[in-house]
Design an enzyme around this catalytic site. Structure first.
Site, PDB file in Angstrom:
ATOM      1  CG  ASP A 167      -2.291   0.562   0.916  1.00  0.00           C
ATOM      2  OD1 ASP A 167      -2.377   1.419   0.014  1.00  0.00           O
ATOM      3  OD2 ASP A 167      -3.286   0.186   1.580  1.00  0.00           O
ATOM      4  CG  ASP A 227      -9.847   0.436  -1.153  1.00  0.00           C
ATOM      5  OD1 ASP A 227      -8.818   0.461  -1.846  1.00  0.00           O
ATOM      6  OD2 ASP A 227      -9.842   0.228   0.068  1.00  0.00           O
TER       7      ASP A 227
END
Ligand SMILES: *[C@@H]1O[C@H](CO)[C@@H](O)[C@H](O)[C@H]1NC(C)=O
Ligand SMILES: *[C@@H]1O[C@H](CO)[C@@H](O)[C@H](O)[C@H]1NC(C)=O
Length: 424
Positions: A167, A227
Site C-alpha cells: 500500500d 477501493d
C-alpha cells in the site's frame, strides 16, 4: 438462471465482492509471475480491520479466517475455477516490530504465526498473500516498511509468502517510485517468487501523471483508482476512470504486469475485458448460489485469462461498448447500459467497431447475461443485443475459417453449418 431480471442492487448485496484489473509487454517485471491476471481472494472489502476476536471470532482478521477460506476455496470449486491466492490485507501485524526489527503477526490472532499459515495454505495447493506499506505506517496505522524494505522482504520470503500487496499510505509522494522500486529489488534479492501488487499510481495521480514504464518494470499489477465498494456508483466510477485514462493504462498492461481496478455482473464482464486481476473480497463460507455461479463462470474467466494478454478498451461511447482482442484473432465485446432507470435498451451490434471481424462471416457466442450460441453472422446482420439498466451483455466473436467463408460466398444465401443457421 436468467440474470436479466435481477436488479443491480440485488446483485450488489448478494455479491459483497471486490475485484481488482488490466495491462502489454516486453519489459514487465521479469519474475515469471502474473502471465495472466492474478486470481484470488482478499479480506479487505468484506472484513476490513475487524480485530475483535472476542466478540466476532468468525469474522475477525485471524489465522482461523484464512484457514477457513482456504478450506472453502478447495471444497467449493474456487480453486478449480482458477482462484489461487488467499490474501491477507491490513491489520494482521503486531503494533511493534520484534527485537530484530522484523514485522511479527499479532500473537493473539495468529498464535501459530504466518509461516504455519503459509504451510497450511500450501498444503491445500493454494498460495498466500500478505500486506505491507511503502511508507511510515500502514493505512490502518500498523508499522510501515519505510527503512525496512530488505528486512521485510526477507521476512516474507522466510515465511513462504507468495504475494505482497504494498500500500501507499503515509509516504512522501516524491519518494513513492523510489520506495516501490527498492521493495521490488528487495523481493527479487530474496530469491523467492513473490508476486508484487502495487498501489503506486493510485497515490501518485493526485500530484502528477505516473510513469507506467517504470511501474511495469517494478510491479506485477497496480491499482489506479480507489477501493471498490458494494455500490453501482463505485463500480461505475472505476469504469469511467479506466475509459478516460485508457490511452495511458491500456498500453501498459500485458503478461507479467496488469492494471488493477479493485464485483457484480457488469463488473465481472468488464473486469474480464480489462484483463483485471480477479480478487474476490466476500465471505466464501456464505455466498449466494447466483454470485458463486457468476464468479466461477468458466467462459468469463477464459476471457479474463486469455493468454494474448491485451487489455480491452472503450469503443462506442454513447452506449458503452468495450472490446478486448483475444488469442486466435477472436474478440470479446461488452455492451454496457449505464442508464440506471427505465427498461432494457437495445444496441445494434453491427455498430460496434469490432464487428468488422464478421466480414465476411463470424460466429457469435453470448456469455452474459446467459450463455447462448447466437450462430453465424455477416456485416449486415440485424442482431440487436438488449442490456438492462446497469446491465452488461458480454459476447465473443470468432471470425470464420476460409472454408466456411468460401462456402458462404458460393451460396450467397442462408446456409446451415453444424446445424446452425447463418443469418444473412
Ligand atoms: C532506495 O534505495 C536507494 C539506494 O539504496 C536509497 O539511496 C534510497 O534512499 C532508497 N529510497 C527509499 C525511499 O527507501
Ligand atoms: C520512466 O521510467 C523509465 C524506466 O525506468 C525511464 O527510462 C524513463 O526515463 C522515465 N520517464 C520519465 C519521463 O521520467
Amino acid at each position: 438462471m436468467d440474470l436479466r431480471n435481477l436488479s443491480w442492487h440485488y446483485i450488489a448485496v448478494c455479491l459483497l465482492a471486490v475485484l481488482g484489473s488490466v495491462g502489454p509487454a516486453a519489459d514487465a517485471l521479469n519474475n515469471g509471475l502474473a502471465l495472466t491476471p492474478t486470481m484470488g481472494w482478499l479480506h479487505w472489502e468484506r472484513f476490513m480491520c475487524n480485530i475483535d476476536c472476542d466478540r466476532e471470532p468468525d469474522n475477525c482478521i485471524s489465522e482461523r479466517l484464512f484457514m477457513q477460506m482456504a478450506d472453502v476455496m478447495v471444497k467449493e470449486g474456487w480453486k478449480e475455477a482458477g482462484y489461487e491466492y488467499v490474501c491477507i490485507d491490513d491489520c494482521w501485524p503486531s503494533r511493534q516490530r520484534d527485537a530484530q526489527g522484523r514485522l511479527q503477526a499479532d500473537p493473539r490472532r495468529f498464535p501459530r504465526g504466518i509461516k504455519k499459515l503459509a504451510d497450511y495454505v500450501h498444503s491445500k495447493g493454494l498460495k498466500l498473500g500478505i500486506y505491507a506499506d511503502v511508507g511510515k505506517s500502514t493505512c490502518a496505522g500498523y508499522p510501515g516498511s519505510l527503512g525496512y524494505y530488505e528486512t521485510d522482504a526477507q521476512t516474507f520470503a522466510d515465511w513462504g509468502v507468495d504475494l505482497l500487496k504494498f500500500d501507499g499510505c503515509f509516504m512522501d509522494w516524491n519518494l513513492l517510485g523510489e520506495g516501490y522500486m527498492n521493495m521490488s529489488k528487495a523481493l527479487t534479492k530474496t530469491g523467492r517468487s513473490i508476486l508484487f501488487s502495487c498501489e503506486w499510481p493510485l497515490y501518485e495521480w493526485p500530484f502528477q501523471k505516473p510513469n507506467y514504464t517504470a511501474i511495469r518494470e517494478t510491479c506485477n499489477h497496480w491499482r489506479n483508482s480507489a477501493d471498490v465498494y458494494d455500490s453501482w456508483s463505485s463500480v461505475k466510477s472505476i469504469f469511467e476512470w479506466a475509459a478516460s485514462h485508457q490511452d495511458i493504462i491500456v498500453p501498459s498492461a500485458g503478461p507479467g504486469g496488469w492494471n488493477d481496478p479493485d464485483m457484480q455482473e457488469s463488473q465481472m464482464a468488464l473486469w474480464a475485458i480489462m484483463a483485471a486481476p480477479l480478487f474476490m473480497s466476500n465471505d466464501l463460507r456464505d455466498i449466494c448460489p447466483r454470485s458463486k455461479k457468476l464468479l466461477q463462470n468458466r467462459h468469463i474467466i477464459a476471457i479474463n485469462q486469455d493468454p494474448l494478454g491485451k487489455q480491452g478498451y472503450l469503443t462506442v461511447d454513447s452506449f458503452e461498448v468495450w472490446e478486448r482482442p483475444l488469442m486466435r484473432n477472436r474478440l470479446a465485446i461488452a455492451v454496457l447500459n449505464k442508464q440506471e432507470i427505465g427498461g432494457p435498451r437495445g444496441f445494434a451490434i453491427r455498430a460496434a467497431p469490432g464487428w468488422k471481424l464478421c466480414d465476411p462471416l463470424c460466429e457469435v457466442t453470448q456469455i452474459l447475461p446467459k450463455y447462448k450460441e447466437l450462430g453465424f453472422h455477416t456485416p449486415k446482420s440485424p442482431m440487436v443485443v438488449s442490456a438492462n439498466p446497469s446491465g452488461t451483455v458480454l459476447l465473443t466473436i470468432t471470425p470464420l475459417s476460409s472454408d466456411l467463408t468460401g462456402l458462404y460466398k458460393l451460396h450467397r444465401q442462408d446456409i446451415f453449418v453444424k446445424n446452425k443457421h447463418i443469418v444473412l
